[in-house]
Each structure stands twice: as structure tokens, then as C-alpha cells.
Write an enzyme that holds these catalytic residues in place. Structure first.
Site, PDB file in Angstrom:
ATOM      1  N   ILE A 194       0.840  -1.204   0.000  1.00 23.52           N
ATOM      2  CA  ILE A 194       0.000   0.000   0.000  1.00 23.52           C
ATOM      3  C   ILE A 194       0.875   1.254   0.000  1.00 23.52           C
ATOM      4  O   ILE A 194       0.607   2.215  -0.718  1.00 23.52           O
ATOM      5  CB  ILE A 194      -0.961   0.008   1.211  1.00 23.52           C
ATOM      6  CG1 ILE A 194      -1.946  -1.169   1.102  1.00 23.52           C
ATOM      7  CG2 ILE A 194      -1.725   1.329   1.305  1.00 23.52           C
ATOM      8  CD1 ILE A 194      -2.954  -1.278   2.231  1.00 23.52           C
ATOM      9  N   GLY A 281       0.424  -2.886   7.447  1.00 25.84           N
ATOM     10  CA  GLY A 281      -0.162  -4.222   7.460  1.00 25.84           C
ATOM     11  C   GLY A 281      -1.603  -4.189   7.920  1.00 25.84           C
ATOM     12  O   GLY A 281      -2.154  -3.129   8.260  1.00 25.84           O
ATOM     13  N   HIS A 454       5.873 -11.381 -31.651  1.00 24.42           N
ATOM     14  CA  HIS A 454       6.837 -10.295 -31.789  1.00 24.42           C
ATOM     15  C   HIS A 454       6.160  -9.105 -32.449  1.00 24.42           C
ATOM     16  O   HIS A 454       5.437  -9.292 -33.428  1.00 24.42           O
ATOM     17  CB  HIS A 454       8.024 -10.740 -32.637  1.00 24.42           C
ATOM     18  CG  HIS A 454       8.986  -9.614 -32.898  1.00 24.42           C
ATOM     19  ND1 HIS A 454       9.882  -9.184 -31.935  1.00 24.42           N
ATOM     20  CD2 HIS A 454       9.164  -8.812 -33.989  1.00 24.42           C
ATOM     21  CE1 HIS A 454      10.591  -8.171 -32.430  1.00 24.42           C
ATOM     22  NE2 HIS A 454      10.183  -7.928 -33.670  1.00 24.42           N
TER      23      HIS A 454
HETATM   24  P1  FAD Z   1     -12.716  -8.554   2.474  1.00 21.44           P
HETATM   25  O1  FAD Z   1     -12.543  -8.106   1.083  1.00 21.44           O
HETATM   26  O2  FAD Z   1     -12.129  -7.703   3.541  1.00 21.44           O
HETATM   27  O3  FAD Z   1     -14.290  -8.700   2.693  1.00 21.44           O
HETATM   28  C1  FAD Z   1     -14.843  -8.997   3.927  1.00 21.44           C
HETATM   29  C2  FAD Z   1     -16.276  -8.517   3.934  1.00 21.44           C
HETATM   30  O4  FAD Z   1     -16.910  -9.050   5.090  1.00 21.44           O
HETATM   31  C3  FAD Z   1     -16.427  -7.006   4.028  1.00 21.44           C
HETATM   32  O5  FAD Z   1     -17.392  -6.557   3.120  1.00 21.44           O
HETATM   33  C4  FAD Z   1     -16.898  -6.775   5.461  1.00 21.44           C
HETATM   34  O6  FAD Z   1     -17.727  -5.634   5.600  1.00 21.44           O
HETATM   35  C5  FAD Z   1     -17.694  -8.041   5.695  1.00 21.44           C
HETATM   36  N1  FAD Z   1     -17.857  -8.416   7.096  1.00 21.44           N
HETATM   37  C6  FAD Z   1     -16.918  -8.494   8.069  1.00 21.44           C
HETATM   38  N2  FAD Z   1     -17.454  -8.948   9.219  1.00 21.44           N
HETATM   39  C7  FAD Z   1     -18.767  -9.164   8.965  1.00 21.44           C
HETATM   40  C8  FAD Z   1     -19.836  -9.647   9.740  1.00 21.44           C
HETATM   41  N3  FAD Z   1     -19.674 -10.024  11.005  1.00 21.44           N
HETATM   42  N4  FAD Z   1     -21.059  -9.722   9.161  1.00 21.44           N
HETATM   43  C9  FAD Z   1     -21.258  -9.362   7.869  1.00 21.44           C
HETATM   44  N5  FAD Z   1     -20.259  -8.915   7.092  1.00 21.44           N
HETATM   45  C10 FAD Z   1     -19.037  -8.824   7.634  1.00 21.44           C
HETATM   46  N6  FAD Z   1      -5.254  -7.777  -3.172  1.00 21.44           N
HETATM   47  C11 FAD Z   1      -4.940  -8.197  -4.414  1.00 21.44           C
HETATM   48  O7  FAD Z   1      -4.929  -9.409  -4.662  1.00 21.44           O
HETATM   49  N7  FAD Z   1      -4.636  -7.302  -5.405  1.00 21.44           N
HETATM   50  C12 FAD Z   1      -4.627  -5.962  -5.186  1.00 21.44           C
HETATM   51  O8  FAD Z   1      -4.351  -5.186  -6.099  1.00 21.44           O
HETATM   52  C13 FAD Z   1      -4.948  -5.504  -3.898  1.00 21.44           C
HETATM   53  N8  FAD Z   1      -4.953  -4.183  -3.639  1.00 21.44           N
HETATM   54  C14 FAD Z   1      -5.305  -3.763  -2.374  1.00 21.44           C
HETATM   55  C15 FAD Z   1      -5.261  -2.393  -2.129  1.00 21.44           C
HETATM   56  C16 FAD Z   1      -5.576  -1.928  -0.871  1.00 21.44           C
HETATM   57  C17 FAD Z   1      -5.544  -0.448  -0.604  1.00 21.44           C
HETATM   58  C18 FAD Z   1      -5.959  -2.845   0.150  1.00 21.44           C
HETATM   59  C19 FAD Z   1      -6.350  -2.362   1.512  1.00 21.44           C
HETATM   60  C20 FAD Z   1      -5.980  -4.202  -0.093  1.00 21.44           C
HETATM   61  C21 FAD Z   1      -5.634  -4.669  -1.362  1.00 21.44           C
HETATM   62  N9  FAD Z   1      -5.621  -6.026  -1.651  1.00 21.44           N
HETATM   63  C22 FAD Z   1      -5.265  -6.461  -2.896  1.00 21.44           C
HETATM   64  C23 FAD Z   1      -5.972  -7.038  -0.644  1.00 21.44           C
HETATM   65  C24 FAD Z   1      -7.434  -7.495  -0.846  1.00 21.44           C
HETATM   66  O9  FAD Z   1      -8.279  -6.386  -0.783  1.00 21.44           O
HETATM   67  C25 FAD Z   1      -7.802  -8.511   0.227  1.00 21.44           C
HETATM   68  O10 FAD Z   1      -6.857  -9.560   0.239  1.00 21.44           O
HETATM   69  C26 FAD Z   1      -9.184  -9.083  -0.062  1.00 21.44           C
HETATM   70  O11 FAD Z   1     -10.165  -8.079  -0.078  1.00 21.44           O
HETATM   71  C27 FAD Z   1      -9.564 -10.143   0.978  1.00 21.44           C
HETATM   72  O12 FAD Z   1     -10.815 -10.649   0.661  1.00 21.44           O
HETATM   73  P2  FAD Z   1     -11.787 -11.243   1.787  1.00 21.44           P
HETATM   74  O13 FAD Z   1     -12.996 -11.708   1.039  1.00 21.44           O
HETATM   75  O14 FAD Z   1     -11.045 -12.192   2.623  1.00 21.44           O
HETATM   76  O15 FAD Z   1     -12.150 -10.023   2.721  1.00 21.44           O
HETATM   77  P1  NAI Z   2       2.577  -4.717   4.003  1.00 17.57           P
HETATM   78  O1  NAI Z   2       2.697  -5.873   4.898  1.00 17.57           O
HETATM   79  O2  NAI Z   2       2.669  -4.916   2.538  1.00 17.57           O
HETATM   80  O3  NAI Z   2       3.700  -3.650   4.377  1.00 17.57           O
HETATM   81  C1  NAI Z   2       3.800  -3.096   5.646  1.00 17.57           C
HETATM   82  C2  NAI Z   2       5.173  -2.457   5.785  1.00 17.57           C
HETATM   83  O4  NAI Z   2       5.166  -1.677   6.945  1.00 17.57           O
HETATM   84  C3  NAI Z   2       6.291  -3.484   5.933  1.00 17.57           C
HETATM   85  O5  NAI Z   2       7.330  -3.166   5.043  1.00 17.57           O
HETATM   86  C4  NAI Z   2       6.691  -3.350   7.389  1.00 17.57           C
HETATM   87  O6  NAI Z   2       8.051  -3.621   7.612  1.00 17.57           O
HETATM   88  C5  NAI Z   2       6.377  -1.892   7.651  1.00 17.57           C
HETATM   89  N1  NAI Z   2       6.112  -1.563   9.049  1.00 17.57           N
HETATM   90  C6  NAI Z   2       5.364  -2.276   9.935  1.00 17.57           C
HETATM   91  N2  NAI Z   2       5.312  -1.633  11.131  1.00 17.57           N
HETATM   92  C7  NAI Z   2       6.027  -0.492  10.968  1.00 17.57           C
HETATM   93  C8  NAI Z   2       6.335   0.600  11.836  1.00 17.57           C
HETATM   94  N3  NAI Z   2       5.878   0.657  13.084  1.00 17.57           N
HETATM   95  N4  NAI Z   2       7.116   1.597  11.349  1.00 17.57           N
HETATM   96  C9  NAI Z   2       7.574   1.569  10.070  1.00 17.57           C
HETATM   97  N5  NAI Z   2       7.320   0.558   9.215  1.00 17.57           N
HETATM   98  C10 NAI Z   2       6.543  -0.452   9.654  1.00 17.57           C
HETATM   99  O7  NAI Z   2       1.207  -4.000   4.420  1.00 17.57           O
HETATM  100  P2  NAI Z   2       0.324  -2.902   3.711  1.00 17.57           P
HETATM  101  O8  NAI Z   2       1.100  -2.121   2.719  1.00 17.57           O
HETATM  102  O9  NAI Z   2      -0.372  -2.212   4.816  1.00 17.57           O
HETATM  103  O10 NAI Z   2      -0.709  -3.765   2.910  1.00 17.57           O
HETATM  104  C11 NAI Z   2      -1.494  -4.746   3.586  1.00 17.57           C
HETATM  105  C12 NAI Z   2      -1.734  -5.914   2.730  1.00 17.57           C
HETATM  106  O11 NAI Z   2      -2.726  -5.602   1.756  1.00 17.57           O
HETATM  107  C13 NAI Z   2      -0.534  -6.367   1.907  1.00 17.57           C
HETATM  108  O12 NAI Z   2       0.331  -7.184   2.646  1.00 17.57           O
HETATM  109  C14 NAI Z   2      -1.193  -7.143   0.815  1.00 17.57           C
HETATM  110  O13 NAI Z   2      -1.478  -8.416   1.300  1.00 17.57           O
HETATM  111  C15 NAI Z   2      -2.480  -6.380   0.596  1.00 17.57           C
HETATM  112  N6  NAI Z   2      -2.324  -5.479  -0.557  1.00 17.57           N
HETATM  113  C16 NAI Z   2      -2.086  -6.049  -1.772  1.00 17.57           C
HETATM  114  C17 NAI Z   2      -1.913  -5.266  -2.889  1.00 17.57           C
HETATM  115  C18 NAI Z   2      -1.585  -5.915  -4.188  1.00 17.57           C
HETATM  116  O14 NAI Z   2      -1.715  -7.127  -4.277  1.00 17.57           O
HETATM  117  N7  NAI Z   2      -1.167  -5.162  -5.196  1.00 17.57           N
HETATM  118  C19 NAI Z   2      -2.019  -3.802  -2.825  1.00 17.57           C
HETATM  119  C20 NAI Z   2      -2.225  -3.319  -1.475  1.00 17.57           C
HETATM  120  C21 NAI Z   2      -2.394  -4.146  -0.414  1.00 17.57           C
END
Ligand code: FAD
Ligand code: NAI
Length: 475
Positions: A194, A281, A454
């Protein structure tokens, strides 16, 4: 009498909604309960991924990249842009529209598959006759019973201790995607996925961005050679990444945020910024699930304890996605969702954790699958490496984007592909070939002998495979 379902899925993110669809395809009577609210308080299926994760972040990455290209790179192609202006409001509205299209798409899929959708919070009540009783608290309160329960409640952003998110100055991923004015100065804590993606968005739009990372190494989980190449590119773009920092006190007021930290040299630094994004994280989300009511076991991180097949300690209760162990990725959640639905149907659902690809959607993009060179060294496995730079690829030159390389790691004896690592243009798409190859236990030689179009970036993949045997043709 409570409504009865074969399968109740809790959570409508990529794990939950895909599990619900696959279970419905298999002939089950399925309900999905999701509590996400859109701006008007209505349902917004798709979870973190659709609402505040994968989808909106990629929309803003695309828009901000267009802006940067128009301002800095079109001139190289003989296109002179005068009077370039950023309309951030429109960019954010477009992002919201992309999110809505995805929300609506899932609603349509639920209807198509005859899945009953509940909008509200689901919590366990008790083990009931024929399954588990679940209370849904939404506009009204309702009790439903499911023979199988699939928990897919996702994750939430981790806050720094003592510094809660206010989504005004101290932003999680949610606030980071809807800043109304480009901050003059922006800091991010954590140079993970992120940190790099959102740092890139706001840098491209004009913010002076500093990323503060606690660890001394940059992207420690990424192959070192690839991480080094990426860091060079980010440095050149002006994304300031400070490694090995120790974050201290954070003060926020109307004027902005003051971040105190100790840098890698041990010097005390005070950084004034307009906004701070904390991206250190995520934590599994079991809030409000009332797991205790049925004795659903959590691990020491607060994640739901599951085995390799996503079975919890309770019969017929499964858990998938971010709320369990493993990488927090949408496609990992989806694969687990499909596998669990198939296991409920008595089939052999399968997830290969060794071939889950990772992509970081920065520019250059970073993508990989399988083991890194440092992991192979640590495990003592004998391997051969081959790399090919995009600098020597005709399509990359035509695109005007020659940063990066493709790298293959193959077993020294059998030539089986053990890992593929990429940094460069559109590698988010190129990595799929490597995933397929590894699923089929291909050798580097297999890829080297396949005809690639290509001119295409995919020729860099073929050439890197050839490089394993030291016989690249174009380098
Ligand atoms: P979630 O997507 O978190 O869905 C959980 C759902 O459950 C939510 O709608 C929540 O409201 C609902 N819920 C929770 N508790 C309850 C309850 N008790 N009752 C009813 N509903 C409930 N991953 C990628 O693979 N590619 C990416 O490019 C990527 N980009 C990301 C960018 C950002 C900024 C972030 C934050 C994450 C990104 N991720 C990416 C990670 C990805 O979003 C998550 O891994 C994924 O959404 C997990 O899916 P999930 O279904 O486990 O949970
Ligand atoms: P992250 O785990 O990718 O990175 C967190 C970073 O913060 C690490 O480098 C860690 O060493 C550092 N950190 C932790 N505590 C700290 C502190 N106190 N001070 C300074 N640095 C610290 O977590 P992030 O970026 O929050 O994303 C969460 C998760 O969401 C990812 O691990 C990924 O699974 C998912 N995600 C996936 C994306 C994708 O697939 N393109 C895009 C964005 C998120």
C-alpha cells in the site's frame, strides 16, 4: 421459524462472494451476509477489495499514471500538451464509478445464481439443529440457520499504537483513496504494497512524498535483485523512501501532522506533513462475529484457526481469505472460496500456495511467483538463474518504457522453474505465463522453446528462460 440454508457465507468480499457463487453453482441453497455500506447506507458487495482496496487503488493508479504521462512523457512521442490541468474531483468520482460498477456486477451475479443476500452484520448465536444459527443485524434483525458456515470477514488496516485513524489527517487505505486536495507534503509509514502504490498515486499527482519504513531492507519478501531495480526507479521518480527508521510520537492538529522518527543513522528527525497514511499491514477481522458463542478458535494473531483445507475447529464451519493465515490477496481468497465450496460438495477443492502470484501495481510494476533467490540460497537448493532486461526488448523500446527485467530461477539439475521475478512494464499481465508454467511443472527450457509474439513484452519472458541456459538471442 428461521430461514434455513445449506450454506451461509459471512462476508461479501472476493473470498465470500466467490464462495457463494461456486456453492450455488454446485446446487446448494446459499445466503451471503455482508455489512459493507455505500455512501448512501445501502449494500456495497465486494468487501475491502472492491470498496477500498484493489479496485479503487488501481483506478487511481491508472488515472495518476495518465496524468504523469501527459505531463512528463507525451512530449517524447512528439505530443505537446499545453494547459494540462488536474481535476481531482472528477478523478475521484471516476474511481467511485468504477467501484459502483463492480458492486453492481456482484449484485447481478448473486441474482443470476439465486443467492439470497442479507445486508447487515452476521454473528454466531448457537449450534442449532442441522447447523448453526446466525443473527443478522441490519435495518431489521433476523435469524437464519445454515448447515455449513463459511466465514470470510476479511481484514482491517492496522493502526500505530496510540495513533488511531481519523481519516482526516491520519489515513488508512480508506482515507488514502479519497483525499479531496492533493497534499503538498505526504508521509506514509510502511513501504509495503500500500505504501508504494498509494505513495505513487499521490506523488504523480504532485505531492512531495516520504515513505518511512521500519526495516533496513526494501521489500524484503521480493527477490533482492528485483527489489534493488525497483528502488532505483522509485528514487529516480522522487519517491523518497527512508529505510530503518523508528517512528516516535505523532501529533496531529488542524495544520497537519508532525511525525517524529529516528533515521537509520540514529538522528532524530521531525517531519511536518499535511497528511499521513499508515500502511503497516492489516489485522484479521472477527469483530462482532461472536465467535465465542460457538467456541470458534482464533490463533494468536486473532485470525481464525484453519487447517490446509480451511476447516476450523468446528464441524461444517470454514474460514477463508484475509481472516485466516496466508497472504492477504484477493485471488488467494477467491481460490480458497472455490475450494471450500467444492469440499462442501464432497469434491477435492485445491489451492496451490506455491503458485500464488504477487503484483505491486507501481510503475515499474513488480510481479513474482515462487521462490526468490535468497530463499533458494537459504534452503541450499542448487539453482540456475537467467535474466533479461526490458532495455533489449523491442516492444518496451516502442512503448518508451525499458525499465526492469525478467528473471527465471530453475533447478540446477532438472531445470524445473522454481521462481519467476519481474520488474517493468505490464508485468502484472506477464506473470500469468509463469504461473501457468509452474502449475504444469514446466522447465525453463519449455518456455524457451515456445513461440512468443513479436514484438511483445512477453519475449522478455522467453529470453529470460533462454538466459537460464546462457543462450539469449537478443542480448
Ligand atoms: P474482504 O474483502 O475484507 O471482505 C470482507 C467482507 O466481510 C467485508 O465486506 C466486510 O464488511 C464483511 N464483514 C466483516 N465482518 C462481517 C460480519 N460479522 N457480518 C457481515 N459482514 C461482515 N489484493 C490483491 O490481490 N490485489 C490488489 O491489487 C490488492 N490491492 C489492495 C489495495 C488496498 C488499498 C488494500 C487495503 C488491499 C488490497 N488487496 C489487494 C488485498 C485485498 O483487498 C484482500 O486480500 C481481499 O479483499 C480479501 O478478501 P476477503 O474476502 O477475505 O475479505
Ligand atoms: P505490508 O505488509 O505490505 O507492508 C507493511 C510495511 O510496513 C512493511 O514493510 C513493514 O516492515 C512496515 N512496518 C510495519 N510496522 C512499521 C512501523 N511501526 N514503522 C515503520 N514501518 C513499519 O502491508 P500494507 O502495505 O499495509 O498492505 C497490507 C496488505 O494488503 C498487503 O500485505 C497485501 O497483502 C495487501 N495489498 C495487496 C496489494 C496488491 O496485491 N497489489 C495492494 C495493497 C495491499
Amino acid at each position: 421459524m428461521s430461514k434455513q440454508f445449506d450454506v451461509i457465507v459471512i462476508g461479501g468480499g472476493p473470498g465470500g462472494y466467490i464462495a457463494a457463487i461456486r456453492a450455488a453453482q454446485l446446487g446448494f441453497n446459499v445466503a451471503c451476509v455482508d455489512e459493507w455500506k455505500n455512501a448512501k447506507g445501502g449494500p456495497a458487495l465486494g468487501g475491502t477489495c472492491t470498496n477500498v482496496g484493489c479496485i479503487p487503488s488501481k483506478a487511481l493508479l491508472q488515472s495518476s499514471e495518465h496524468y504523469e504521462h501527459a505531463g512528463k512523457h507525451f512530449a517524447d512521442h512528439g505530443i505537446n500538451v499545453k494547459g494540462l490541468e488536474l481535476d481531482l474531483g472528477k478523478m475521484l468520482a471516476r474511481k467511485d464509478q468504477v467501484v459502483k460498477q463492480n458492486n453492481d456486477g456482484i449484485t447481478y451475479l448473486f441474482k443470476k445464481n439465486k443467492i439470497t443476500s442479507f445486508h447487515g452484520r452476521a454473528s454466531f448465536v448457537k449450534a442449532a439443529d442441522g447447523g448453526y444459527e446466525i443473527k443478522v443485524t441490519g435495518a431489521a434483525e433476523e435469524s437464519i440457520v445454515g448447515k455449513h458456515i463459511v466465514v470470510a470477514t476479511g481484514s482491517n488496516a492496522r493502526a500505530l499504537p496510540g495513533t488511531p485513524f481519523d481519516e482526516e489527517n491520519i489515513l488508512s487505505n480508506d482515507g488514502a483513496l479519497r483525499v479531496g486536495d492533493v497534499p503538498k507534503k505526504l508521509a506514509l509509514i510502511g513501504s509495503g504494497v500500500i505504501g508504494l502504490e498509494m505513495g505513487s498515486v499521490w506523488r504523480r499527482l504532485g505531492a512531495e512524498v516520504t515513505v518511512l519504513e521500519g526495516l533496513p531492507t526494501f521489500l524484503g519478501a521480493v527477490d533482492e535483485q528485483i527489489a534493488k531495480e525497483a528502488k532505483k526507479a522509485f528514487d529516480k521518480q522522487g519517491l523518497k523512501i527512508e529505510l530503518g527508521v523508528k517512528v516516535g510520537e505523532i501529533k496531529s492538529d488542524k495544520k497537519g501532522v508532525k511525525v517524529a522518527y529516528t533515521n537509520a543513522k540514529g538522528e532524530a528527525v521531525s517531519l511536518d506533513v499535511d497528511k499521513l497514511i499508515v500502511s503497516i499491514g492489516r489485522v484479521p477481522n472477527t469483530i462482532g462475529l461472536n465467535a465465542e458463542a460457538v467456541g470458534l478458535a482464533l490463533d494468536e494473531r486473532g485470525a481464525i484457526n484453519v487447517d490446509d483445507e480451511c476447516k476450523t475447529n468446528l464441524p461444517n464451519v470454514w474460514a477463508i481469505g484475509d481472516v485466516v493465515r496466508g497472504p492477504m490477496l484477493a485471488h488467494k481468497a477467491e481460490e480458497e472460496g472455490v475450494a471450500v465450496a467444492e469440499r462442501i460438495a464432497g469434491q477435492h477443492g485445491h489451492v496451490n500456495f506455491n503458485t500464488i502470484p504477487w503484483v505491486i501495481y507501481t510503475s515499474p510494476e513488480i510481479a513474482w511467483v515462487g521462490q526468490t533467490e535468497q530463499q533458494l540460497k537459504a534452503s541450499g537448493r542448487a539453482y540456475k538463474a537467467g535474466t533479461f532486461p526490458f532495455l533489449a526488448n523491442g516492444r518496451a523500446r516502442a512503448l518508451g518504457d525499458t525499465t526492469g527485467m525478467v528473471k527465471f530461477l530453475a533447478d540446477a539439475t532438472t531445470d524445473e522453474i522454481l521462481g519467476v521475478h519481474m520488474v517493468g512494464p505490464q508485468v502484472s499481465e506477464l506473470i500469468s505465463e509463469a504461473v501457468v508454467a509452474m502449475e504444469f511443472k514446466a522447465s525453463a527450457e519449455d518456455i524457451a522453446r515456445i513461440c512468443h509474439a513479436h514484438p511483445s513484452l512477453s519475449e522478455a519472458t522467453k529470453e529470460a528462460a533462454l538466459a537460464v541456459d546462457k543462450r539469449t538471442l537478443n542480448f
